[in-house]
Scaffold this active site. Structure first.
Site, PDB file in Angstrom:
ATOM      1  N   ASP A 145      -2.418  -1.571  10.715  1.00 31.50           N
ATOM      2  CA  ASP A 145      -3.340  -0.589  11.294  1.00 31.50           C
ATOM      3  C   ASP A 145      -4.699  -0.748  10.606  1.00 31.50           C
ATOM      4  O   ASP A 145      -4.876  -1.611   9.740  1.00 31.50           O
ATOM      5  CB  ASP A 145      -2.804   0.839  11.163  1.00 31.50           C
ATOM      6  CG  ASP A 145      -2.596   1.291   9.720  1.00 31.50           C
ATOM      7  OD1 ASP A 145      -3.060   0.606   8.780  1.00 31.50           O
ATOM      8  OD2 ASP A 145      -1.968   2.344   9.519  1.00 31.50           O
ATOM      9  N   GLU A 154       0.846  -1.188   0.000  1.00 32.92           N
ATOM     10  CA  GLU A 154       0.000   0.000   0.000  1.00 32.92           C
ATOM     11  C   GLU A 154       0.883   1.240   0.000  1.00 32.92           C
ATOM     12  O   GLU A 154       1.605   1.502   0.950  1.00 32.92           O
ATOM     13  CB  GLU A 154      -0.947   0.009   1.201  1.00 32.92           C
ATOM     14  CG  GLU A 154      -0.264  -0.021   2.549  1.00 32.92           C
ATOM     15  CD  GLU A 154      -1.208   0.188   3.712  1.00 32.92           C
ATOM     16  OE1 GLU A 154      -1.911   1.209   3.756  1.00 32.92           O
ATOM     17  OE2 GLU A 154      -1.223  -0.686   4.592  1.00 32.92           O
ATOM     18  N   ASP A 162      -6.358   1.040   8.364  1.00 30.01           N
ATOM     19  CA  ASP A 162      -6.342   1.177   6.899  1.00 30.01           C
ATOM     20  C   ASP A 162      -5.673  -0.025   6.236  1.00 30.01           C
ATOM     21  O   ASP A 162      -6.134  -0.519   5.203  1.00 30.01           O
ATOM     22  CB  ASP A 162      -5.624   2.459   6.481  1.00 30.01           C
ATOM     23  CG  ASP A 162      -6.482   3.700   6.679  1.00 30.01           C
ATOM     24  OD1 ASP A 162      -7.719   3.559   6.727  1.00 30.01           O
ATOM     25  OD2 ASP A 162      -5.916   4.808   6.765  1.00 30.01           O
ATOM     26  N   ASP A 210       0.168  -2.215   6.106  1.00 29.20           N
ATOM     27  CA  ASP A 210       0.449  -1.759   7.469  1.00 29.20           C
ATOM     28  C   ASP A 210      -0.434  -2.511   8.458  1.00 29.20           C
ATOM     29  O   ASP A 210      -1.534  -2.941   8.116  1.00 29.20           O
ATOM     30  CB  ASP A 210       0.168  -0.258   7.608  1.00 29.20           C
ATOM     31  CG  ASP A 210       1.122   0.606   6.797  1.00 29.20           C
ATOM     32  OD1 ASP A 210       2.178   0.089   6.374  1.00 29.20           O
ATOM     33  OD2 ASP A 210       0.808   1.788   6.590  1.00 29.20           O
TER      34      ASP A 210
END
Length: 188
Positions: A93, A22, A95, A91
């Site tokens: 997280d 990403e 998102d 990641d």
């Protein structure tokens, strides 16, 4: 960024890997530390379209999904897949998990054969680095972090918020021979 050897090559077939990342910051560390012989990178520009319940025509209308399908060589089926391992590298997280689920939805909706054949993986990267002057420990969970803190005196903790925060030198350790991959599978 492609690699030199692909699925079907005699010498490196099993090692051929593409990381789907990403954004440019995440890709930067991987590009700098990858093995150019067997590791390719496909960088997403933002979140991919949610294709749940959509027709295959939606891939052709979405530049990002179309380019990914073409890079993998799977337009006409899994027989032409260019890489043994397709690795989602996002990641750790909210998102990143969202992008991970959107990609899994894409592959399971339109290229289930690729998943069933065992080609789709998720890259696990450390959440924390615990270190003192003598030793560095990479931790993949809060429990591992807490154990490392007890073991290392005077340690400092770094929380990796994203893949782009991991230096290329460090990242090379996480995509080498000891790479932590979780195979995506479907329960019947």
């Amino acid at each position: 960024k492609d690699c030199k050897h692909h699925l079907g090559d005699k010498k490196y077939s099993e090692e051929s890997t593409i990381f789907i990342t990403e954004g440019e910051s995440a890709a930067g560390s991987i590009v700098s530390s990858r093995d150019v012989n067997t590791q390719a990178i496909f960088t997403l520009k933002g979140k991919p379209q949610n294709v749940f319940g959509k027709t295959r025509a939606s891939i052709y209308k979405n530049e990002e999904l179309y380019n990914m399908m073409m890079a993998l060589g799977i337009e006409d089926g899994v027989e032409n897949l260019r890489y043994n391992r397709v690795v989602i590298a996002t990641d750790a997280d909210f998102d990143g998990f969202h992008i991970r689920y959107l990609l899994m939805t894409f592959f399971l909706s339109f290229f289930e054969d690729m998943v069933m054949a065992g080609h789709l993986y998720i890259l696990e990267t450390p959440l924390f680095r615990v270190r003192n002057k003598q030793q560095t420990v990479y931790c993949y969970s809060e429990k591992e972090r807490d154990r490392a803190l007890k073991k290392l005196r005077g340690a400092e903790i770094t929380r990796f918020k994203g893949l782009g925060e991991i230096s290329p030198k460090e990242f090379g350790q996480f995509i080498g021979e000891d790479m932590r991959l979780v195979k995506v599978s479907v329960r019947s």
